[in-house]
Design a protein around this motif. Sequence first.
Motif, PDB file in Angstrom:
ATOM      1  N   ASP A  28       0.846  -1.200   0.000  1.00 17.67           N
ATOM      2  CA  ASP A  28       0.000   0.000   0.000  1.00 17.67           C
ATOM      3  C   ASP A  28       0.880   1.248   0.000  1.00 17.67           C
ATOM      4  O   ASP A  28       0.577   2.251  -0.665  1.00 17.67           O
ATOM      5  CB  ASP A  28      -0.907   0.032   1.234  1.00 17.67           C
ATOM      6  N   ASP A  31       2.290   1.802  -3.424  1.00 13.60           N
ATOM      7  CA  ASP A  31       1.234   2.326  -4.307  1.00 13.60           C
ATOM      8  C   ASP A  31       0.964   3.797  -4.016  1.00 13.60           C
ATOM      9  O   ASP A  31       0.713   4.591  -4.939  1.00 13.60           O
ATOM     10  CB  ASP A  31      -0.046   1.515  -4.141  1.00 13.60           C
ATOM     11  N   ALA A  32       1.008   4.168  -2.743  1.00 15.90           N
ATOM     12  CA  ALA A  32       0.790   5.567  -2.381  1.00 15.90           C
ATOM     13  C   ALA A  32       1.906   6.444  -2.943  1.00 15.90           C
ATOM     14  O   ALA A  32       1.653   7.570  -3.399  1.00 15.90           O
ATOM     15  CB  ALA A  32       0.718   5.719  -0.866  1.00 15.90           C
ATOM     16  N   VAL A  34       3.597   5.852  -5.684  1.00 17.35           N
ATOM     17  CA  VAL A  34       3.322   5.963  -7.119  1.00 17.35           C
ATOM     18  C   VAL A  34       2.184   6.951  -7.364  1.00 17.35           C
ATOM     19  O   VAL A  34       2.245   7.802  -8.268  1.00 17.35           O
ATOM     20  CB  VAL A  34       2.979   4.577  -7.707  1.00 17.35           C
ATOM     21  N   ASP A  35       1.126   6.856  -6.552  1.00 17.62           N
ATOM     22  CA  ASP A  35      -0.006   7.773  -6.689  1.00 17.62           C
ATOM     23  C   ASP A  35       0.431   9.223  -6.492  1.00 17.62           C
ATOM     24  O   ASP A  35      -0.157  10.146  -7.086  1.00 17.62           O
ATOM     25  CB  ASP A  35      -1.088   7.440  -5.656  1.00 17.62           C
ATOM     26  N   ALA A  36       1.450   9.432  -5.658  1.00 18.30           N
ATOM     27  CA  ALA A  36       1.952  10.785  -5.412  1.00 18.30           C
ATOM     28  C   ALA A  36       2.903  11.256  -6.506  1.00 18.30           C
ATOM     29  O   ALA A  36       3.399  12.381  -6.448  1.00 18.30           O
ATOM     30  CB  ALA A  36       2.660  10.842  -4.052  1.00 18.30           C
ATOM     31  N   ARG A  62       6.050  -1.582 -10.190  1.00 19.15           N
ATOM     32  CA  ARG A  62       5.541  -0.213 -10.097  1.00 19.15           C
ATOM     33  C   ARG A  62       6.461   0.789 -10.781  1.00 19.15           C
ATOM     34  O   ARG A  62       6.240   2.001 -10.682  1.00 19.15           O
ATOM     35  CB  ARG A  62       5.345   0.150  -8.617  1.00 19.15           C
ATOM     36  N   GLY A 282      -4.297   7.833   2.072  1.00 20.00           N
ATOM     37  CA  GLY A 282      -4.603   8.728   0.953  1.00 20.00           C
ATOM     38  C   GLY A 282      -4.194  10.175   1.176  1.00 20.00           C
ATOM     39  O   GLY A 282      -3.513  10.775   0.331  1.00 20.00           O
ATOM     40  N   ALA A 285      -0.512  10.649   0.837  1.00 21.56           N
ATOM     41  CA  ALA A 285      -0.067  10.647  -0.561  1.00 21.56           C
ATOM     42  C   ALA A 285      -0.331  12.009  -1.212  1.00 21.56           C
ATOM     43  O   ALA A 285       0.494  12.501  -1.992  1.00 21.56           O
ATOM     44  CB  ALA A 285      -0.766   9.539  -1.338  1.00 21.56           C
ATOM     45  N   ALA A 289       2.518  14.387  -2.731  1.00 22.05           N
ATOM     46  CA  ALA A 289       2.442  14.882  -4.111  1.00 22.05           C
ATOM     47  C   ALA A 289       2.668  16.395  -4.150  1.00 22.05           C
ATOM     48  O   ALA A 289       3.324  16.918  -5.062  1.00 22.05           O
ATOM     49  CB  ALA A 289       1.084  14.534  -4.723  1.00 22.05           C
TER      50      ALA A 289
END
Length: 310
Positions: A28, A31-32, A34-36, A62, A282, A285, A289
Amino acid sequence: MTIHGIGTAPVSFGVYGAVDQLTVTPLDLLDAAVDAGYRGMELGPPGFFGSTRETAQAFAERDLATVGAYVPVHFSADDETVARDLARMELNLAELVAAGSQTGLAILADEGSPELLLHPARCRNDRRLALDDGGWRRLAEGIERALALADTAGVPTSFHPHISTYVESPWEVERLLEVTDVDLTLDTGHFWLAGADPTVSITRFGDRVNHIHLKDVRRAVLDDAKAEGRTDFDEWWGDVAAPLGAGDIDHAGFMAALLEVDYDGWLVIEQDRLPLGQDPIGPVAVEQAQNRRWVEDALSRLGVAVEERT
């Protein structure tokens, strides 16, 4: 200046110290990141992302570069303690090798002592807890042993001065560079809290700096903890870091100084925080970002492009 990429680290997602308090899974966390919008990340404690094969696979799936691994060692302690820490370091090295990164560093750091945790930024006014000449010899010998291990594995190295350790203050950084050949990780937050101006430091030590941690901090949090005699370092430390631009440090000036010394390496953003517990990842992240965009904007104003490397 050549920026290999803008990276992040597990501490920005609540992974430092008490890993058992983390309720999100390591995947997780990846993934966070990457999301950022990050393309690189430092590793957590050995085995945090699984076996060496699982770690390499998780990062590769990823498209995340393994930027480095933080390797704490009680460098000035007895031989048995140092040997135990270096055995743990071999796990870090195996993960970096398995990931196949060409730029991933073994980021060495002194582990300090329980007493030093009670006296952060001690050397601004008091050197009584600093290493004596014998302690510095042991530290230098331990670092040489670590460098030899990394060299055998084909992994590049750096050294991270850190609050509440025996390599904390400006004079200790100078001594480190005198007695060893190791290159330097300049963590803007740790340098600032220890009494050094990061911009002056990158100008002074630039030829030995091969890694950067961008960490904005509030010195008042540390000063209050010292004044109150707090002993729960891991608790109050989680309040020290701030989003980039919201703390005490002139990071815009620091970035301009990086350009002047022609820095060549990664920029890793660290916003140390307490373990997330039941809090969702979330919003973290989203904040990370924003930190990434802050750095990208600063680089853009300097006319610097990021060369993504793996």
